[in-house]
Structure formats: C-alpha cells, structure tokens
Design a protein around this motif. Structure first.
Motif, PDB file in Angstrom:
ATOM      1  N   ARG A   5       0.845  -1.185   0.000  1.00 42.20           N
ATOM      2  CA  ARG A   5       0.000   0.000   0.000  1.00 42.20           C
ATOM      3  C   ARG A   5       0.887   1.244   0.000  1.00 42.20           C
ATOM      4  O   ARG A   5       1.825   1.350   0.796  1.00 42.20           O
ATOM      5  N   TYR A   7      -0.755   4.460  -0.523  1.00 44.58           N
ATOM      6  CA  TYR A   7      -1.685   5.576  -0.548  1.00 44.58           C
ATOM      7  C   TYR A   7      -1.660   6.323   0.784  1.00 44.58           C
ATOM      8  O   TYR A   7      -1.285   5.771   1.818  1.00 44.58           O
ATOM      9  N   ARG A   9      -3.120   7.761   4.240  1.00 42.20           N
ATOM     10  CA  ARG A   9      -3.963   7.029   5.188  1.00 42.20           C
ATOM     11  C   ARG A   9      -4.805   8.000   5.996  1.00 42.20           C
ATOM     12  O   ARG A   9      -4.302   9.017   6.482  1.00 42.20           O
ATOM     13  N   ASP A  46      -6.367   5.225   1.839  1.00 44.42           N
ATOM     14  CA  ASP A  46      -6.735   4.089   2.687  1.00 44.42           C
ATOM     15  C   ASP A  46      -7.374   4.593   3.971  1.00 44.42           C
ATOM     16  O   ASP A  46      -6.866   5.527   4.597  1.00 44.42           O
ATOM     17  N   VAL A  48      -8.291   3.639   7.821  1.00 43.95           N
ATOM     18  CA  VAL A  48      -7.906   2.691   8.868  1.00 43.95           C
ATOM     19  C   VAL A  48      -8.564   3.090  10.185  1.00 43.95           C
ATOM     20  O   VAL A  48      -8.914   4.251  10.401  1.00 43.95           O
ATOM     21  N   TYR A  54      -7.071  -2.005   8.628  1.00 44.05           N
ATOM     22  CA  TYR A  54      -7.478  -1.563   7.295  1.00 44.05           C
ATOM     23  C   TYR A  54      -8.982  -1.734   7.139  1.00 44.05           C
ATOM     24  O   TYR A  54      -9.533  -2.794   7.401  1.00 44.05           O
ATOM     25  N   THR A  57     -10.432   1.303   0.859  1.00 42.47           N
ATOM     26  CA  THR A  57      -9.775   2.349   0.080  1.00 42.47           C
ATOM     27  C   THR A  57     -10.855   3.147  -0.638  1.00 42.47           C
ATOM     28  O   THR A  57     -11.789   2.574  -1.217  1.00 42.47           O
ATOM     29  N   LEU A  70     -15.632   4.992  -0.198  1.00 44.00           N
ATOM     30  CA  LEU A  70     -14.918   3.739  -0.399  1.00 44.00           C
ATOM     31  C   LEU A  70     -15.330   3.070  -1.707  1.00 44.00           C
ATOM     32  O   LEU A  70     -16.507   3.050  -2.071  1.00 44.00           O
ATOM     33  N   ARG A  73     -12.895  -2.807  -0.243  1.00 41.49           N
ATOM     34  CA  ARG A  73     -12.564  -3.205   1.138  1.00 41.49           C
ATOM     35  C   ARG A  73     -11.530  -4.324   1.116  1.00 41.49           C
ATOM     36  O   ARG A  73     -11.346  -5.011   2.122  1.00 41.49           O
ATOM     37  N   ALA A  75      -7.706  -5.245   0.723  1.00 39.47           N
ATOM     38  CA  ALA A  75      -6.371  -4.650   0.808  1.00 39.47           C
ATOM     39  C   ALA A  75      -5.457  -5.111  -0.318  1.00 39.47           C
ATOM     40  O   ALA A  75      -4.383  -4.531  -0.513  1.00 39.47           O
TER      41      ALA A  75
END
Length: 409
Positions: A5, A7, A9, A46, A48, A54, A57, A70, A73, A75
């Motif tokens: 990942r 991206y 957060r 993302d 969290v 997680y 996204t 979103l 979902r 990951a």
C-alpha cells in the motif's frame, strides 16, 4: 501475496469504523482524526481504524463533507483499468440477471454506491447512455470509465452510439465541480447528431430527450410498478396525477383502462404526455390536462364520482431532513383528497421517491389520511424501485422509493 500500500492514510473515528463495517461507503470530514501523506483531490486514500486496522480504500474529496467514498474493502486490490473494468462487468452482468432481455435496452446500468461507483449514475436509453457525475473521484476517472462501459456493452452485442453527460446539477458545487452538459467524446468517434431517441418500456413507446429531459432524461425506477398499475387498470376510469411524460397513464391505457386522465402542472410535460399517447395510438383513451393537482383534487370532490382508480406519483417533496414535515403535509393532502374521491371498492396507487420521507413516516401519513377520510385501506402490494436500482443493505440512501397499491373500502 498482499500488495504494497502506498496511498495516504485516513484514521477514522469509532463511529465511522462501525458504519463502514456495516457496509456504508461514506466517511465524513469530521470522522477523520488524522491524515498522513498528501492525498490528491479525487485520489485514493486508505481508511484505517484508530488501532490501524485496514477498513477500505476510497476516493478523496477535499471540499465535500463526504470526505472519503470507499470503492474497495480488499487490501489486495490494485486500482488499475482492470479493476474498474471488472466492476463495470459485474454491474452489467447483474442487470442481465435481474431484468428481462427486452428491459436491458432501457435500464439503469450504474447506480452509484450500490454498484461501487460513488457519485456516478448511468442510464441506458436505447443506443444512448446518459451519465451523471456527482463526485470528484468519478469526475477524474469518467474519461476512462465511461468509454470502457460503452465498450463492454458493445462487446456483449449491444448497440451504443454515444454517451451524453448530464452533470448539470447544483449538487456538483459541493464537490468543487462546475456543471457540465454535452456529449462525452469516445475515441475516434463522432457524437450522434441528436440526443433524442425512442425507447420501449413495458410495450409503451416514448421519445426520450437525454439533453433536456429531467435528470438523465426519463425515470426508469418505476418500470415494474407501472406494470402493476397496468394489470389493475383493465376496465377502470383512471386519474393519473403528476403524470410527467405520461408513463403511468399510458401503461394503464395499454393495460385496458376504459379511460385515463393524465394531469401535470407543467404544460411542456402535458404536451410530451400527449405526444407519447399519440405515438402509442392511445389518444382516444388518454386525455392530458394541465392543472395543479393540489387544486384539482378538491375541485373534483364537488362533482359526481368520475374515477375508480387514482395514481399519485408526485416529485420528491423533500430533499433534506429540514423539510420533511412540510413534505409529509403535502403527501397527506393529496392522499386524503384521493381517498375522499374514490368510491368504495376503488383503487389507489401512491408513492414517494424521497429518501428522507422514510417508509415509517410515509405509512404513518397514509394511516392518518385514511382515518381522516373515513376509509379503510386494503393493501394489494407494497413495492420498491426496479432491481436495476439495487438497494444495498447498509447504505440506506439506496432505499428511497415507496410504492403502495390499495383498495379503498
């Protein structure tokens, strides 16, 4: 192997975490407690939990109160063209599963969050796709996603001549977007000369103007509710209130109604309904009248009973929680008047397309109207929107249309 990942957060509150775990894709600005990295407007972020779990996204919107929508979902998802094409194919395969083949030529192909494309609506009207883009995340991807959708349909043997964008709504301003209207370019193609096309729904023919019609051009969500009205209309004298393009009236007439009066306050809508009646050879059984339904129903009370089936399909009386009480008052007025007008044994079709006028509020209003009108309602059917407008559990905003058929006794 788990994809790396990279991206930004967003750490979200317990409230947001709980909503996401129940299936809701929206995370509001006030629900983000920390943001690491430099998210691009419309870019991927993302989400969290406070403990670093997680959650999904989503597409980031720096100006909207809905800060993150979103789209996955998982990951391990990689958000390349193949990801979006896969989601588009799932949406089209779903329509093929829940609709008859003849319904696929006029249906909703993409229904926003319910299909995993937050802020995107795509309706098909024969050879034309009509698209509305309401989120910055979809705005930044529309020139990829929409031509990709046209290609998927064509590869499945569907004729698609062009895509017309109807993003001419004020709601876009909340995303920092300007209103847009016009043909969306398809690589190497010239747009059609006209944005007017003909569709057939339930055997009824309509001209649809995707450039100037309301919203995307035509309301598809009542498709099967119109069929239910047609079945009940045989031999009856019908009053169709808020007729718009005449869809309920024409279904009733095609279903064998003795006569139908279609009413709308808009002269242009009445003209369109009249033209649609002529197009279907139903002018002799369908009268189209320009009148305010709130004035007409009380006027009819003083006249001999003329109708034994009344249809109430009003526009959304409320688009926010702040005006729900006024909307319920409006719904009660027209339903009370219709119940008073109908003879014992007559039939009533009534609905609300406003999400904020919840089923609980709407049914409570109907009970109150029936009590005040001195009638009892015998429920025939309780219906919702057509399945090409799927209701996604956990996302209550997708469950918006209430439709009831009653006999008044």
């Amino acid at each position: 192997m788990k994809a790396e990942r990279s991206y930004p957060r967003a750490v979200v509150t317990a409230k947001a975490e709980n909503a996401v775990l129940q299936g809701h894709p929206w995370i509001y600005d006030a629900e983000i407690t920390a943001l690491t990295g430099q998210p691009e407007n419309g870019g991927l972020v993302d989400a969290v939990s406070r403990k670093g779990r997680y959650l999904g996204t989503g597409l980031y919107s720096k100006e909207s109160k809905i800060r993150l929508r979103l789209v996955s979902r998982n990951a391990n998802d990689v958000f390349d063209d193949a990801f979006w094409e896969r989601k588009l194919r799932w949406a089209w395969e779903y329509r093929k599963a829940v609709l008859r083949e003849e319904d696929l030529t006029c249906c909703r192909v993409i229904f926003g969050e319910a299909d995993g494309f937050p802020g995107l609506t795509v309706d098909r009207f024969g050879p034309l796709l009509s698209a509305q883009v309401l989120s910055v995340g979809m705005e930044t991807r529309k020139h990829t996603i929409l031509p990709m959708l046209a290609d998927i349909l064509r590869r499945d043997g569907q004729r698609i001549d062009g895509i017309y964008e109807r993003s001419d709504v004020k709601l876009r301003e909340k995303e920092g977007l300007e209103q847009v209207k016009g043909w969306l370019p398809l690589p190497g193609e010239t747009p059609p000369a006209s944005a007017v096309t003909e569709i057939t729904e339930n055997g009824v023919k309509y001209l649809v103007d995707v450039e100037n019609g309301q919203k995307t051009g035509f309301f598809l969500d009542q498709k099967f509710n119109r069929q239910a009205v047609a079945r009940l209309a045989r031999g009856r004298t019908v009053l169709d209130c808020f007729t718009h393009t005449g869809s309920f009236a024409l279904n009733a007439a095609l279903g064998g109604a003795a006569h139908v009066t279609a009413v709308d306050v808009s002269e242009s809508a009445v003209e369109m309904a009249r033209a649609n009646a002529a197009r279907n050879g139903l002018s002799d059984r369908v009268d189209c009248v320009c009148a305010n339904v709130f004035d007409l129903l009380p006027e009819l009370e003083g006249q001999p009973a003329r109708y034994d089936f009344i249809i109430l399909d009003p526009p959304a009386f409320t688009k926010s929680r702040a005006t729900v009480a006024n909307a319920i008052t409006g719904y009660k007025e027209i339903n009370y008047r219709a119940m008073k007008l109908l003879p014992r044994g007559g039939y009533l079709a009534t609905c609300s397309c406003s999400y904020f006028a919840t089923e609980e509020k709407f049914t409570a209003m109907l009970r109150s109207a029936a009590r005040d009108a001195g009638v009892q309602l015998r429920q025939i059917e309780a219906r919702q929107q057509a399945p090409d407008h799927p209701i996604l559990w956990g996302v209550e905003e997708t469950n918006y249309l209430k439709f009831y058929l009653f006999q008044v006794i």
